[in-house]
Design a protein around this motif. Structure first.
Motif, PDB file in Angstrom:
ATOM      1  N   VAL A   1      24.020 -22.584  61.651  1.00  9.72           N
ATOM      2  CA  VAL A   1      23.733 -20.675  62.013  1.00  9.72           C
ATOM      3  C   VAL A   1      23.696 -20.367  63.059  1.00  9.72           C
ATOM      4  CG1 VAL A   1      21.918 -20.878  59.875  1.00  9.72           C
ATOM      5  CG2 VAL A   1      21.276 -21.137  62.317  1.00  9.72           C
ATOM      6  N   PRO A   2      23.879 -19.055  63.278  1.00 14.36           N
ATOM      7  CA  PRO A   2      24.715 -18.734  65.039  1.00 14.36           C
ATOM      8  C   PRO A   2      23.451 -18.776  66.006  1.00 14.36           C
ATOM      9  CG  PRO A   2      24.640 -17.389  62.610  1.00 14.36           C
ATOM     10  CD  PRO A   2      24.079 -17.760  62.730  1.00 14.36           C
ATOM     11  N   ARG A   3      24.143 -19.175  67.063  1.00 14.85           N
ATOM     12  CA  ARG A   3      22.905 -20.169  67.814  1.00 14.85           C
ATOM     13  C   ARG A   3      21.569 -19.299  68.545  1.00 14.85           C
ATOM     14  NH1 ARG A   3      24.058 -22.044  72.701  1.00 14.85           N
ATOM     15  NH2 ARG A   3      23.270 -20.991  73.980  1.00 14.85           N
ATOM     16  N   THR A   4      21.612 -17.772  68.223  1.00 11.18           N
ATOM     17  CA  THR A   4      21.023 -16.446  68.681  1.00 11.18           C
ATOM     18  C   THR A   4      19.930 -16.436  67.560  1.00 11.18           C
ATOM     19  OG1 THR A   4      22.496 -15.245  68.595  1.00 11.18           O
ATOM     20  CG2 THR A   4      22.070 -15.869  70.830  1.00 11.18           C
ATOM     21  N   ALA A   5      20.548 -17.043  66.449  1.00  3.92           N
ATOM     22  CA  ALA A   5      19.913 -16.392  64.903  1.00  3.92           C
ATOM     23  C   ALA A   5      18.177 -17.258  64.463  1.00  3.92           C
ATOM     24  CB  ALA A   5      20.826 -16.984  63.849  1.00  3.92           C
ATOM     25  N   HIS A   6      17.487 -15.866  63.567  1.00  4.18           N
ATOM     26  CA  HIS A   6      15.784 -16.606  63.337  1.00  4.18           C
ATOM     27  C   HIS A   6      15.827 -17.732  62.353  1.00  4.18           C
ATOM     28  CE1 HIS A   6      11.931 -16.450  63.741  1.00  4.18           C
ATOM     29  NE2 HIS A   6      11.636 -15.697  62.381  1.00  4.18           N
ATOM     30  N   TRP A   7      16.215 -18.617  62.165  1.00  2.00           N
ATOM     31  CA  TRP A   7      15.681 -19.880  61.595  1.00  2.00           C
ATOM     32  C   TRP A   7      14.284 -18.928  60.764  1.00  2.00           C
ATOM     33  CZ3 TRP A   7      12.225 -23.101  59.689  1.00  2.00           C
ATOM     34  CH2 TRP A   7      12.195 -24.591  58.943  1.00  2.00           C
ATOM     35  N   LEU A   8      14.568 -19.733  58.698  1.00  2.27           N
ATOM     36  CA  LEU A   8      13.580 -18.992  58.438  1.00  2.27           C
ATOM     37  C   LEU A   8      13.132 -19.854  57.415  1.00  2.27           C
ATOM     38  CD1 LEU A   8      14.891 -15.228  56.852  1.00  2.27           C
ATOM     39  CD2 LEU A   8      12.595 -16.028  58.257  1.00  2.27           C
ATOM     40  N   ASP A   9      14.066 -20.878  56.541  1.00  2.00           N
ATOM     41  CA  ASP A   9      14.477 -21.973  56.280  1.00  2.00           C
ATOM     42  C   ASP A   9      15.091 -22.980  55.468  1.00  2.00           C
ATOM     43  OD1 ASP A   9      12.071 -23.692  54.260  1.00  2.00           O
ATOM     44  OD2 ASP A   9      12.822 -22.531  52.367  1.00  2.00           O
ATOM     45  N   THR A  10      15.038 -23.724  55.312  1.00  2.00           N
ATOM     46  CA  THR A  10      15.603 -24.921  54.962  1.00  2.00           C
ATOM     47  C   THR A  10      15.590 -25.733  53.604  1.00  2.00           C
ATOM     48  OG1 THR A  10      16.796 -25.543  57.197  1.00  2.00           O
ATOM     49  CG2 THR A  10      17.496 -26.518  55.763  1.00  2.00           C
ATOM     50  N   SER A  11      16.795 -25.642  52.505  1.00  2.00           N
ATOM     51  CA  SER A  11      16.456 -26.647  51.111  1.00  2.00           C
ATOM     52  C   SER A  11      17.174 -26.837  50.642  1.00  2.00           C
ATOM     53  CB  SER A  11      15.691 -25.370  50.178  1.00  2.00           C
ATOM     54  OG  SER A  11      14.934 -24.046  50.498  1.00  2.00           O
ATOM     55  N   TYR A  12      17.060 -28.224  49.494  1.00  2.00           N
ATOM     56  CA  TYR A  12      18.034 -28.550  48.948  1.00  2.00           C
ATOM     57  C   TYR A  12      18.264 -27.901  47.819  1.00  2.00           C
ATOM     58  CZ  TYR A  12      17.545 -33.366  51.735  1.00  2.00           C
ATOM     59  OH  TYR A  12      17.131 -34.209  52.695  1.00  2.00           O
ATOM     60  N   VAL A  13      19.436 -28.404  47.346  1.00  2.00           N
ATOM     61  CA  VAL A  13      19.741 -27.327  46.282  1.00  2.00           C
ATOM     62  C   VAL A  13      20.241 -28.336  44.898  1.00  2.00           C
ATOM     63  CG1 VAL A  13      21.727 -25.739  45.387  1.00  2.00           C
ATOM     64  CG2 VAL A  13      20.930 -26.008  47.267  1.00  2.00           C
ATOM     65  N   ASN A  14      19.858 -28.574  44.067  1.00  2.00           N
ATOM     66  CA  ASN A  14      20.088 -29.223  43.183  1.00  2.00           C
ATOM     67  C   ASN A  14      21.472 -29.286  42.327  1.00  2.00           C
ATOM     68  OD1 ASN A  14      19.273 -27.628  41.406  1.00  2.00           O
ATOM     69  ND2 ASN A  14      17.201 -29.199  41.085  1.00  2.00           N
ATOM     70  N   GLY A  15      22.010 -30.154  41.281  1.00  2.00           N
ATOM     71  CA  GLY A  15      22.800 -29.498  40.005  1.00  2.00           C
ATOM     72  C   GLY A  15      22.839 -28.146  39.507  1.00  2.00           C
ATOM     73  N   SER A  16      22.067 -28.380  39.140  1.00  2.00           N
ATOM     74  CA  SER A  16      20.842 -26.242  38.628  1.00  2.00           C
ATOM     75  C   SER A  16      20.578 -25.413  38.913  1.00  2.00           C
ATOM     76  CB  SER A  16      19.957 -26.816  37.077  1.00  2.00           C
ATOM     77  OG  SER A  16      18.823 -27.358  38.276  1.00  2.00           O
ATOM     78  N   GLY A  17      21.130 -25.480  40.811  1.00  2.00           N
ATOM     79  CA  GLY A  17      21.267 -24.555  41.744  1.00  2.00           C
ATOM     80  C   GLY A  17      20.089 -24.241  42.149  1.00  2.00           C
ATOM     81  N   LYS A  18      18.792 -24.826  41.738  1.00  2.00           N
ATOM     82  CA  LYS A  18      17.440 -25.014  42.089  1.00  2.00           C
ATOM     83  C   LYS A  18      17.008 -25.458  43.678  1.00  2.00           C
ATOM     84  CE  LYS A  18      12.195 -26.465  40.892  1.00  2.00           C
ATOM     85  NZ  LYS A  18      11.860 -27.076  39.489  1.00  2.00           N
ATOM     86  N   LEU A  19      16.667 -24.456  44.029  1.00  2.00           N
ATOM     87  CA  LEU A  19      15.876 -25.122  45.617  1.00  2.00           C
ATOM     88  C   LEU A  19      14.936 -26.208  46.115  1.00  2.00           C
ATOM     89  CD1 LEU A  19      16.468 -21.299  47.107  1.00  2.00           C
ATOM     90  CD2 LEU A  19      18.216 -22.869  47.255  1.00  2.00           C
ATOM     91  N   LEU A  20      14.833 -27.085  46.720  1.00  2.20           N
ATOM     92  CA  LEU A  20      14.124 -28.430  46.372  1.00  2.20           C
ATOM     93  C   LEU A  20      13.796 -27.977  48.396  1.00  2.20           C
ATOM     94  CD1 LEU A  20      15.640 -30.900  44.093  1.00  2.20           C
ATOM     95  CD2 LEU A  20      13.515 -28.981  43.960  1.00  2.20           C
ATOM     96  N   ASP A  21      11.914 -27.880  48.809  1.00  2.00           N
ATOM     97  CA  ASP A  21      11.727 -28.237  49.483  1.00  2.00           C
ATOM     98  C   ASP A  21      12.091 -29.425  50.216  1.00  2.00           C
ATOM     99  OD1 ASP A  21      10.112 -27.918  51.791  1.00  2.00           O
ATOM    100  OD2 ASP A  21       8.774 -28.419  50.946  1.00  2.00           O
TER     101      ASP A  21
END
Length: 357
Positions: A270-290
């Motif tokens: 992400v850009p250096r000065t961006a405000h990070w919110l969250d990071t997730s894994y993505v599985n084959g069906s497009g679902k986000l995992l913590d």
């Protein structure tokens, strides 16, 4: 035989002669010209200014001192940056030398974030509550001036003082911070120290706190009680604003390139000065995992690969808000606060028609 002369008539004639002579000879004309060149407050405006002149002068003096301090600190910072070789050299390598300037930012922003609260308590709450408590409001209501004019003059002068103060401090602080705004990632632009002290935000929060304090004072009609309740109100405004301010922006999602399950993946940057919110894994069906609960980093490399293959993880995504949205978020949020402030002012005039005195 003596002749009787009316003293009052004689005095009037003398006064008229003096006025006429002064007009013909010039000094009277000079005085009128001087008064025209230097207009002075009069009527209700003069009365309100004189009544609250101590508070107004204190606010303006504090603004001048704080502005001078920020101008001085910016000059010191620019001298350091020029000697350091900025922007050719990255500020990440100037951690030790740049720390004093970060400390200056911290000390100033601590005071700036408290301005809406202080103005609400010390200016807004007593503005009308003191008049209602000591009976001055009844005296004014007995004069030829209407209640609405008295209320409008009070609110206008207070609003003018607050606007001049906050606009000046906001502009100078933004000017101080602007040279490193896009180059120093350790400063979080979404924090209250920077988001709430630049742009229209300090003006909006201060006006709401002040006029909210005025309304509280009108309802309670006791100065000390109004100041205490206004303190709680101003703090609550800051808390609610801090809770909802990030929802004013549009979340941007960066996604990594898809990989086969079990294959090591790279998280998107992400850009250096961006405000990070969250990071997730993505599985084959497009679902986000913590990330923190799915295939945690504490596992060994072989166990992590097996876990990711079992969970069908094919990529990762990161949500963030870029600093380019800062201005639009501030104006959007400030417009909402301005609308609330307008509602408070409208209610003050509605209340004042019957119950102000």
């Amino acid at each position: 035989m003596s002749t009787y002369t009316n003293p009052s008539t004689n005095g009037s004639n003398q006064a008229a002669n003096r006025t006429m002579n002064g007009t013909m000879n010039g000094p009277r004309h000079s005085t009128a010209t001087e008064a025209t060149r230097h207009p002075r407050l009069s009527g209700m405006t003069w009365l309100v200014w004189r009544q609250h002149r101590a508070a107004f002068w204190t606010i303006l003096a504090a603004t001048v001192l704080c502005t001078a301090w920020m101008i001085y600190q910016r000059g010191q910072m620019m001298d350091f940056l020029n000697a350091y070789g900025f922007p050719a050299k990255n500020l990440n390598d100037a951690e030790t030398g740049f720390k004093p300037y970060i400390g200056a930012f911290t000390s100033v922003t601590t005071g700036l974030t408290a301005i809406p609260i202080m103005l609400g308590v010390l200016l807004g709450a007593p503005l009308l509550a003191s008049d209602l408590e000591n009976g001055t409001a009844k005296l004014i209501a007995a004069q030829s001036m209407s209640r609405n004019r008295w209320l409008a003059t009070k609110l206008a002068l207070a609003g003018l003082a607050v606007t001049v103060t906050t606009v000046t401090l906001s502009a100078v602080f933004a000017w101080w911070w602007n040279p490193i705004k896009l180059h120093y990632p350790d400063i979080d632009w979404t924090s209250r120290e920077f988001f709430n002290t630049t742009g229209p935000v300090p003006v909006a929060l201060s006006l709401l706190s002040v006029f909210g304090g005025v309304l509280i004072g009108v309802i309670l009609r006791r100065t000390l009680a109004a100041m205490v309740v206004t303190l709680g109100f101003a703090v609550a405004v800051q808390a609610v604003w801090g809770y909802f301010k990030l929802s004013l922006g549009d979340v941007v999602t960066a996604t990594s390139k898809p990989v086969s399950p079990g294959t090591p993946l790279t998280f998107p940057s992400v850009p250096r000065t961006a405000h990070w919110l969250d990071t997730s894994y993505v599985n084959g069906s497009g679902k986000l995992l913590d990330v923190t609960t799915t295939c945690t980093p504490t596992l060994r490399e072989e166990a992590t690969a097996a876990c990711m293959k079992k969970a069908d993880i094919v990529g990762a995504s990161t949500d963030y808000i870029p600093i380019s949205q800062m201005s639009s978020m501030q104006w959007f949020g400030a417009s909402i606060v301005f609308a609330l402030t307008a509602g408070v002012v409208a209610f003050l005039f509605y209340w004042g028609r019957k119950r102000l005195v």
